[in-house]
Design a protein around this motif. Structure first.
Motif, PDB file in Angstrom:
ATOM      1  N   MET A 258      -1.213  26.891 -13.522  1.00 10.22           N
ATOM      2  CA  MET A 258      -0.092  27.405 -14.319  1.00 10.22           C
ATOM      3  C   MET A 258       0.810  28.255 -13.436  1.00 10.22           C
ATOM      4  SD  MET A 258      -0.160  29.737 -17.785  1.00 10.22           S
ATOM      5  CE  MET A 258      -1.009  31.079 -16.941  1.00 10.22           C
ATOM      6  N   LYS A 259       2.107  27.959 -13.453  1.00  9.73           N
ATOM      7  CA  LYS A 259       3.059  28.693 -12.645  1.00  9.73           C
ATOM      8  C   LYS A 259       3.250  30.096 -13.208  1.00  9.73           C
ATOM      9  CE  LYS A 259       7.766  28.516 -10.865  1.00  9.73           C
ATOM     10  NZ  LYS A 259       9.062  27.769 -10.876  1.00  9.73           N
ATOM     11  N   PRO A 260       3.182  31.152 -12.352  1.00  8.02           N
ATOM     12  CA  PRO A 260       3.368  32.517 -12.869  1.00  8.02           C
ATOM     13  C   PRO A 260       4.804  32.730 -13.346  1.00  8.02           C
ATOM     14  CG  PRO A 260       3.273  32.524 -10.477  1.00  8.02           C
ATOM     15  CD  PRO A 260       2.898  31.140 -10.913  1.00  8.02           C
ATOM     16  N   GLN A 261       4.958  33.522 -14.375  1.00  6.27           N
ATOM     17  CA  GLN A 261       6.291  33.849 -14.867  1.00  6.27           C
ATOM     18  C   GLN A 261       6.908  34.913 -13.968  1.00  6.27           C
ATOM     19  OE1 GLN A 261       7.072  34.320 -18.992  1.00  6.27           O
ATOM     20  NE2 GLN A 261       5.321  33.103 -19.644  1.00  6.27           N
ATOM     21  N   ARG A 262       8.198  34.756 -13.724  1.00  3.30           N
ATOM     22  CA  ARG A 262       8.899  35.710 -12.852  1.00  3.30           C
ATOM     23  C   ARG A 262       9.582  36.774 -13.707  1.00  3.30           C
ATOM     24  NH1 ARG A 262      12.674  33.030  -8.739  1.00  3.30           N
ATOM     25  NH2 ARG A 262      10.736  32.917  -7.526  1.00  3.30           N
TER      26      ARG A 262
ATOM     27  N   TYR B  46      14.761  33.582 -13.473  1.00  2.20           N
ATOM     28  CA  TYR B  46      13.702  34.438 -13.999  1.00  2.20           C
ATOM     29  C   TYR B  46      13.264  33.960 -15.365  1.00  2.20           C
ATOM     30  CZ  TYR B  46      17.632  36.488 -16.583  1.00  2.20           C
ATOM     31  OH  TYR B  46      18.733  36.677 -17.388  1.00  2.20           O
ATOM     32  N   ASP B  47      12.111  34.441 -15.780  1.00  2.00           N
ATOM     33  CA  ASP B  47      11.631  34.212 -17.143  1.00  2.00           C
ATOM     34  C   ASP B  47      11.909  35.439 -18.015  1.00  2.00           C
ATOM     35  OD1 ASP B  47      10.117  31.540 -16.920  1.00  2.00           O
ATOM     36  OD2 ASP B  47       9.315  32.709 -15.243  1.00  2.00           O
TER      37      ASP B  47
ATOM     38  N   ARG C 174      -1.334  38.283 -10.382  1.00  2.00           N
ATOM     39  CA  ARG C 174      -0.305  37.476  -9.743  1.00  2.00           C
ATOM     40  C   ARG C 174      -0.329  36.027 -10.235  1.00  2.00           C
ATOM     41  NH1 ARG C 174       0.106  39.497  -3.416  1.00  2.00           N
ATOM     42  NH2 ARG C 174       0.515  41.694  -3.889  1.00  2.00           N
ATOM     43  N   ARG C 175      -1.447  35.623 -10.775  1.00  2.00           N
ATOM     44  CA  ARG C 175      -1.528  34.285 -11.344  1.00  2.00           C
ATOM     45  C   ARG C 175      -0.703  34.196 -12.628  1.00  2.00           C
ATOM     46  NH1 ARG C 175      -4.877  32.210 -15.108  1.00  2.00           N
ATOM     47  NH2 ARG C 175      -6.091  34.156 -15.142  1.00  2.00           N
ATOM     48  N   ARG C 176      -0.587  35.333 -13.320  1.00  7.77           N
ATOM     49  CA  ARG C 176       0.165  35.382 -14.577  1.00  7.77           C
ATOM     50  C   ARG C 176       1.660  35.649 -14.356  1.00  7.77           C
ATOM     51  NH1 ARG C 176      -1.741  33.646 -19.594  1.00  7.77           N
ATOM     52  NH2 ARG C 176      -3.930  34.220 -19.841  1.00  7.77           N
TER      53      ARG C 176
ATOM     54  N   GLU D 289       4.914  37.193 -11.465  1.00 11.90           N
ATOM     55  CA  GLU D 289       5.478  37.705 -10.219  1.00 11.90           C
ATOM     56  C   GLU D 289       6.530  38.743 -10.589  1.00 11.90           C
ATOM     57  OE1 GLU D 289       8.149  36.208  -6.377  1.00 11.90           O
ATOM     58  OE2 GLU D 289       8.070  35.042  -8.235  1.00 11.90           O
TER      59      GLU D 289
END
Length: 458
Positions: A1-5, A103-104, A28-30, A32
């Motif tokens: 799963m791509k981390p949210q920025r 960004y998210d 950091r997995r969740r 950035e």
């Protein structure tokens, strides 16, 4: 799963505390966390008066971002545009071309700037008091004026050099004035036998009829009496009309805007020092965003600190601090004041709410009843109105120092600040002006000859 920025715009009270909490609460997995600010440090503004007075080292009133935010990505640059419709920020780095970053979630917390007015001469003569650079400059400038007054044979230059005008009767103005008056009085008493205390004139110009409204009318009146006892000239209900070439013109605020107003009707005197601390306004960076704003330019927020456009919540947009219009749930119809007390607590709630949204939970409302305020009036003097308790003198000064020491981020800075204060009890205050800091290359360029053009070099 791509981390949210998560992009944090600004590294003041809100930006630093929110980024620090997010980096601890989310792996950091969740997520950035990216912090964008032109300066590599966060300035703890309540310590600016003490830094200007020499009570603490200027370096100890700032917090290095890369040391404190080790799990965040630090971008040294300026945000020149926020297009939330595309969830994109444009960044102008210190060097090189501008870049875009998606960004998210975005935390808009660029803070505030001095609220100035189109007063003749203010742009050229005024000294602000929002940054550590301005605090250092003020200290050097004031001490330079003592040197000028001590040697000049011209009585008019001497009077102007020993006249210090502060505009604004809030926390920043009163604390800066009180600390600098302490510095000048101590310096003249110990190191300037050519000067007399009676020649020094400190003037406070305040457009309303009271000072320090944050500590209540009783404590504000006490502070005014204490400053008056020290010989400080308090000009309440007074505005600055002009300060061209150091020629200060004052007029009554109650006459503002009336046809008979004339600069020649007010008091006029010369002063080589004019410090402007008359309020703040949201950062002009907000002009380059597509975020909804209130009548005074603040980003409109819900109690959850999410940015709202009317009744519509903007997904992924958050704001807090001086630049945000946040409803005060403890005082219906009002908004949270632009204070460090609210900013630090809003940062915590904001970070927790972003974490909740990322994990699939609902955000919570920010609710905090203002507990009161403390203000320093120079060394060993202060006023406080906290939880309904009114305190003055040395106990209030001790409360002021203790509170702000507890709030400055990082154990490193706490230790350094306490060390500075401890040394100040046993060693004399430094009264050295380092004016060369503001133009360090002048001497070098003066002694370096220019390269003359020759026929072959054309």
């Amino acid at each position: 799963m791509k981390p949210q920025r998560i992009v944090v715009v600004g590294a003041g009270h809100v930006g630093l505390y929110a980024a620090l909490r997010l980096s601890k609460k989310l792996s950091r997995r969740r997520a950035e966390v990216v912090v964008i600010d032109p300066q590599p440090h966060m300035t703890y503004q309540p310590f600016l008066p003490e830094a200007a007075a020499g009570n603490i080292s200027p370096r100890h009133s700032v917090v290095p971002l890369r040391r404190e935010l080790k799990n965040c990505r630090i971008v040294s640059g300026e945000v020149t545009n926020v297009e939330h419709a595309r969830k994109t920020v444009t960044i102008q780095p210190i060097e090189g071309p501008s870049t875009e970053m998606t960004y998210d979630h975005i935390i808009v917390a660029p803070g505030s700037v001095s609220r100035t007015l189109p007063i003749p001469g203010l742009r050229e003569r005024g000294i602000g008091f929002k940054t550590i650079g301005e605090a250092i400059y003020l200290r050097n400038h004031v001490l330079d004026q003592l040197d000028v007054a001590a040697v000049t044979p011209d009585p008019a230059v001497r009077r102007a050099s020993l006249t210090f005008v502060f505009v604004g009767g809030g926390f920043a103005g009163i604390e800066a004035l009180a600390e600098m008056e302490d510095v000048v009085r101590e310096a003249i008493g110990k190191y300037y036998p050519e000067l007399d205390q009676d020649e020094v004139r400190f003037v406070l110009v305040e457009a309303t009829k009271r000072i320090l409204p944050e500590v209540g009318p009783e404590m504000g009146a006490y502070a005014a009496r204490e400053l008056d006892k020290r010989g400080i000239d308090l000009r309440l209900d007074t505005r600055l009309e002009s300060c061209v070439d150091g020629d200060i013109v004052l007029a009554e605020s109650s006459r503002s805007g009336k046809p008979q107003d004339n600069p020649d009707d007010g008091e006029r005197f010369r002063a080589e020092t004019l410090v402007w601390t008359a309020g703040v306004k949201p950062s002009p960076m907000l002009d380059h965003t597509d975020l909804p704003r209130g009548p005074r330019g603040h980003v409109t927020c819900a109690p959850t600190l999410q940015v709202v456009d009317g009744d519509r919540v903007l997904d992924g947009a958050w704001a807090a601090g001086d630049c945000a219009q946040v409803p005060d749930l403890t005082n219906p119809g009002a908004y949270c004041s632009p204070s460090a007390q609210h900013a630090v607590r809003q940062a915590k709630v904001l970070a927790d709410n972003i974490r909740s949204v990322i994990l699939g939970f609902e955000p919570e409302n920010y609710r905090h009843r203002y507990v009161g305020s403390v203000a320093g009036l120079g060394l060993y003097k202060g006023v406080a109105h906290v939880y309904g308790l009114k305190v003055k003198g040395m106990p209030a000064w001790f409360m002021h120092r203790t509170y702000h020491m507890s709030r400055i981020p990082s154990f490193n800075r706490k230790v350094r600040v306490v060390a500075d204060w401890t040394l100040a009890f046993v060693l004399r205050r430094e009264t050295i002006a380092l004016g060369q800091l503001h133009a360090p290359r002048d001497e070098f360029t003066h002694v370096t000859p220019p390269v003359r053009e020759t026929a072959g070099s054309r």
